[in-house]
Design a protein around this motif. Structure first.
Motif, PDB file in Angstrom:
ATOM      1  N   VAL A 129       1.907  -0.274 -38.264  1.00 49.27           N
ATOM      2  CA  VAL A 129       3.104   0.549 -38.383  1.00 49.27           C
ATOM      3  C   VAL A 129       3.450   1.120 -37.016  1.00 49.27           C
ATOM      4  N   GLY A 130       4.735   1.402 -36.828  1.00 49.14           N
ATOM      5  CA  GLY A 130       5.193   2.030 -35.591  1.00 49.14           C
ATOM      6  C   GLY A 130       6.049   3.234 -35.914  1.00 49.14           C
ATOM      7  N   GLN A 131       5.737   4.365 -35.316  1.00 43.88           N
ATOM      8  CA  GLN A 131       6.494   5.588 -35.568  1.00 43.88           C
ATOM      9  C   GLN A 131       7.763   5.619 -34.727  1.00 43.88           C
ATOM     10  N   VAL A 132       8.885   5.921 -35.350  1.00 43.43           N
ATOM     11  CA  VAL A 132      10.163   6.059 -34.644  1.00 43.43           C
ATOM     12  C   VAL A 132      10.793   7.373 -35.094  1.00 43.43           C
ATOM     13  N   LEU A 133      10.920   8.318 -34.172  1.00 42.53           N
ATOM     14  CA  LEU A 133      11.517   9.616 -34.473  1.00 42.53           C
ATOM     15  C   LEU A 133      12.900   9.688 -33.841  1.00 42.53           C
ATOM     16  N   LEU A 134      13.895  10.065 -34.626  1.00 42.74           N
ATOM     17  CA  LEU A 134      15.279  10.067 -34.163  1.00 42.74           C
ATOM     18  C   LEU A 134      15.918  11.437 -34.366  1.00 42.74           C
ATOM     19  N   THR A 135      16.885  11.753 -33.519  1.00 41.79           N
ATOM     20  CA  THR A 135      17.758  12.905 -33.747  1.00 41.79           C
ATOM     21  C   THR A 135      19.200  12.406 -33.710  1.00 41.79           C
ATOM     22  N   GLY A 136      20.090  13.184 -34.279  1.00 44.89           N
ATOM     23  CA  GLY A 136      21.496  12.813 -34.249  1.00 44.89           C
ATOM     24  C   GLY A 136      22.015  12.703 -32.831  1.00 44.89           C
ATOM     25  N   ASP A 137      21.526  13.555 -31.946  1.00 48.24           N
ATOM     26  CA  ASP A 137      21.954  13.515 -30.552  1.00 48.24           C
ATOM     27  C   ASP A 137      21.558  12.198 -29.903  1.00 48.24           C
ATOM     28  N   ASP A 138      20.376  11.683 -30.271  1.00 53.70           N
ATOM     29  CA  ASP A 138      19.913  10.410 -29.720  1.00 53.70           C
ATOM     30  C   ASP A 138      20.829   9.264 -30.108  1.00 53.70           C
ATOM     31  N   THR A 139      21.356   9.314 -31.312  1.00 50.88           N
ATOM     32  CA  THR A 139      21.924   8.117 -31.902  1.00 50.88           C
ATOM     33  C   THR A 139      23.439   8.039 -31.908  1.00 50.88           C
ATOM     34  N   SER A 140      24.126   9.088 -31.448  1.00 49.25           N
ATOM     35  CA  SER A 140      25.580   8.990 -31.344  1.00 49.25           C
ATOM     36  C   SER A 140      26.016   8.576 -29.943  1.00 49.25           C
ATOM     37  N   ARG A 141      25.094   8.564 -29.005  1.00 44.98           N
ATOM     38  CA  ARG A 141      25.421   8.170 -27.629  1.00 44.98           C
ATOM     39  C   ARG A 141      25.131   6.686 -27.417  1.00 44.98           C
ATOM     40  N   ARG A 142      26.002   6.050 -26.687  1.00 37.52           N
ATOM     41  CA  ARG A 142      25.989   4.581 -26.600  1.00 37.52           C
ATOM     42  C   ARG A 142      24.653   4.015 -26.134  1.00 37.52           C
ATOM     43  N   ALA A 143      24.123   4.505 -25.013  1.00 38.75           N
ATOM     44  CA  ALA A 143      22.884   3.942 -24.471  1.00 38.75           C
ATOM     45  C   ALA A 143      21.712   4.203 -25.408  1.00 38.75           C
ATOM     46  N   HIS A 144      21.656   5.393 -25.982  1.00 39.35           N
ATOM     47  CA  HIS A 144      20.565   5.726 -26.886  1.00 39.35           C
ATOM     48  C   HIS A 144      20.638   4.895 -28.169  1.00 39.35           C
ATOM     49  N   TYR A 145      21.859   4.662 -28.641  1.00 41.52           N
ATOM     50  CA  TYR A 145      22.063   3.848 -29.841  1.00 41.52           C
ATOM     51  C   TYR A 145      21.524   2.432 -29.619  1.00 41.52           C
ATOM     52  N   ARG A 146      21.874   1.850 -28.482  1.00 41.48           N
ATOM     53  CA  ARG A 146      21.406   0.494 -28.169  1.00 41.48           C
ATOM     54  C   ARG A 146      19.882   0.470 -28.062  1.00 41.48           C
ATOM     55  N   ASN A 147      19.309   1.501 -27.454  1.00 39.66           N
ATOM     56  CA  ASN A 147      17.862   1.559 -27.289  1.00 39.66           C
ATOM     57  C   ASN A 147      17.157   1.693 -28.634  1.00 39.66           C
ATOM     58  N   ALA A 148      17.716   2.491 -29.544  1.00 44.69           N
ATOM     59  CA  ALA A 148      17.124   2.643 -30.884  1.00 44.69           C
ATOM     60  C   ALA A 148      17.126   1.303 -31.613  1.00 44.69           C
ATOM     61  N   TYR A 149      18.232   0.574 -31.499  1.00 39.84           N
ATOM     62  CA  TYR A 149      18.297  -0.738 -32.152  1.00 39.84           C
ATOM     63  C   TYR A 149      17.253  -1.692 -31.568  1.00 39.84           C
ATOM     64  N   ARG A 150      17.144  -1.726 -30.236  1.00 41.88           N
ATOM     65  CA  ARG A 150      16.205  -2.646 -29.600  1.00 41.88           C
ATOM     66  C   ARG A 150      14.766  -2.334 -30.010  1.00 41.88           C
ATOM     67  N   THR A 151      14.436  -1.048 -30.072  1.00 38.85           N
ATOM     68  CA  THR A 151      13.072  -0.656 -30.449  1.00 38.85           C
ATOM     69  C   THR A 151      12.751  -1.099 -31.867  1.00 38.85           C
ATOM     70  N   LEU A 152      13.640  -0.796 -32.802  1.00 43.47           N
ATOM     71  CA  LEU A 152      13.407  -1.156 -34.199  1.00 43.47           C
ATOM     72  C   LEU A 152      13.369  -2.669 -34.382  1.00 43.47           C
ATOM     73  N   ASP A 153      14.291  -3.368 -33.711  1.00 42.44           N
ATOM     74  CA  ASP A 153      14.345  -4.819 -33.845  1.00 42.44           C
ATOM     75  C   ASP A 153      13.074  -5.465 -33.282  1.00 42.44           C
ATOM     76  N   GLN A 154      12.572  -4.928 -32.180  1.00 38.06           N
ATOM     77  CA  GLN A 154      11.358  -5.485 -31.573  1.00 38.06           C
ATOM     78  C   GLN A 154      10.133  -5.223 -32.439  1.00 38.06           C
ATOM     79  N   LEU A 155      10.035  -4.048 -33.019  1.00 42.07           N
ATOM     80  CA  LEU A 155       8.928  -3.759 -33.930  1.00 42.07           C
ATOM     81  C   LEU A 155       8.907  -4.746 -35.087  1.00 42.07           C
ATOM     82  N   LEU A 156      10.073  -5.016 -35.655  1.00 48.34           N
ATOM     83  CA  LEU A 156      10.162  -5.966 -36.765  1.00 48.34           C
ATOM     84  C   LEU A 156       9.791  -7.375 -36.299  1.00 48.34           C
ATOM     85  N   ALA A 157      10.265  -7.752 -35.125  1.00 44.73           N
ATOM     86  CA  ALA A 157       9.966  -9.086 -34.604  1.00 44.73           C
ATOM     87  C   ALA A 157       8.472  -9.271 -34.377  1.00 44.73           C
ATOM     88  N   MET A 158       7.758  -8.190 -34.094  1.00 41.07           N
ATOM     89  CA  MET A 158       6.327  -8.258 -33.843  1.00 41.07           C
ATOM     90  C   MET A 158       5.493  -8.042 -35.102  1.00 41.07           C
TER      91      MET A 158
END
Length: 375
Positions: free
Chosen positions: A106-135
């Motif tokens: 399992v991989g822990q992912v902690l998010l806040t609304g501030d993290d996820t409404s901004r463009r760069a942070h949004y892309r980074n959240a997607y990449r992290t989650l997608d990579q965890l699933l791929a692995m």
């Protein structure tokens, strides 16, 4: 199996949300048997390797209550954050041990609304989650309660789950609680019946929906679950709402819980986060022409169309765009600090560039950072 429920068995990427009351004891600590029972179901679903699970799990604050000697969920933010700090480690450790029985990481992912409404942070959240699933890992997502403030928090993990389902481009969202679906009245009273399918908001306009349950360990209730289902369905993600005890049936496509049909089109647009996960730090009042350009024309907001500014915000913060009567019409990420905007009001970008420099020849809110609100 209905055609709608067949979508469950065909779903490859599934977001599952579980509430605090489904994971904890009455005293507030984690219930290892309940966690193991949920993990048994999820591990079986993904055992063939063709299906992916993202788990959005409440329970951090609830898990921290007993170790800190708290009888109930505290109302003040500081003690909530302290409980989350203690409980989050316990929660992830419990999931780690439980999934390890199946050789799953399992991989822990902690998010806040501030993290996820901004463009760069949004892309980074997607990449992290997608990579965890791929692995081959199972992401365990929670709100970052240890640092989130009232101004930047999602408010409940039901809404977070809907937004995560959109973020990871899920095929299905499963909301698990202690109630086996949406009812047309109080499910504890005789004569009420479960609503099997919801094709749109009109189907449940007559339903009186309850709030948080008696356990006192969560923040949501049926209201937040229905709202989360509406958000996900509008983003093209179908939803099953049922109890944690019926998770296996729900994920097998059996007729349990309430099925919310997708009502909108699937999109990779991060602006769903801006609409539902951000708290405006101020507002801009638009003149009639600017309202028309933003709402109807889907144009950027230029300084010439702004009549007034309110609040204290910095460049990059979310702000509300209002019409002359003060009604919110849109939300966007602003390109200037609040203190800069008064000198820009009603002026063209060309004029501002001549007087103040080329940095001012730009939009106050770019159309790519703007979402029109439902009216």
């Amino acid at each position: 199996m209905t055609v709608a429920r067949q979508q469950v068995t065909q779903a490859r990427r599934i977001v599952v949300k579980v509430g605090s009351s489904s994971l904890t004891t009455a005293a507030g600590g984690l219930d290892a048997d309940r966690v193991d029972a949920l993990v048994d179901v999820l591990a079986k679903v993904r055992s063939g390797g063709e299906r992916e699970i993202v788990l959005v799990s409440s329970g951090a604050i609830a898990a921290g209550l007993a170790p800190l000697g708290l009888a109930r969920r505290p109302k003040d933010l500081a003690r909530q954050q302290a409980a989350a700090s203690v409980g989050q480690g316990l929660l992830v450790a419990r999931y780690t041990a439980s999934f390890a029985r199946y050789g799953v990481r399992v991989g822990q992912v902690l998010l806040t609304g501030d993290d996820t409404s901004r463009r760069a942070h949004y892309r980074n959240a997607y990449r992290t989650l997608d990579q965890l699933l791929a692995m081959g890992a199972v992401p365990v997502v929670n709100e970052n309660d240890t640092v989130a403030t009232d101004e930047i928090r999602f408010g409940d993990n039901d809404r977070l789950a809907a937004l995560v389902a959109h973020l990871v481009r899920a095929d299905l969202l499963v909301l698990l609680s202690d109630v086996d679906g949406l009812y047309d009245g109080d499910p504890s009273r005789p004569g009420t019946s479960r609503i099997g399918e919801v094709r749109g908001p009109g189907d449940i306009a007559h339903v009186q929906i309850g709030s948080a349950g008696k356990a006192g360990v969560g923040t949501g209730g049926m209201v937040t679950k229905v709202e989360a289902a509406r958000i996900a369905a509008a983003a093209g993600v179908p939803v099953v709402l049922t109890s944690a005890s019926r998770a296996a049936d729900a994920l097998a496509g059996r007729d349990t819980g309430t099925w919310f049909h997708a009502t909108g089109r699937r999109s990779a647009d991060r602006l769903l986060w801006l609409a539902h996960a951000s708290t405006p730090q101020g507002s801009l009042t638009l003149d009639e022409g600017a309202v028309r350009a933003v709402v109807k024309g889907r144009k950027s907001l230029l300084p010439a169309g702004i009549a007034a500014v309110d609040g204290e915000f910095s460049a990059g913060d979310p702000v509300e765009l209002r019409d002359a009567e003060g009604r919110p019409v849109a939300r966007g990420l602003v390109n200037f600090d609040a203190k800069e905007i008064p000198q820009l009001l009603g002026r063209s970008t060309r004029e501002l560039a001549r007087e103040l420099g080329p940095a001012y020849e730009r939009e106050v809110v770019h159309r790519d950072d703007l979402v029109v609100l439902e009216t």
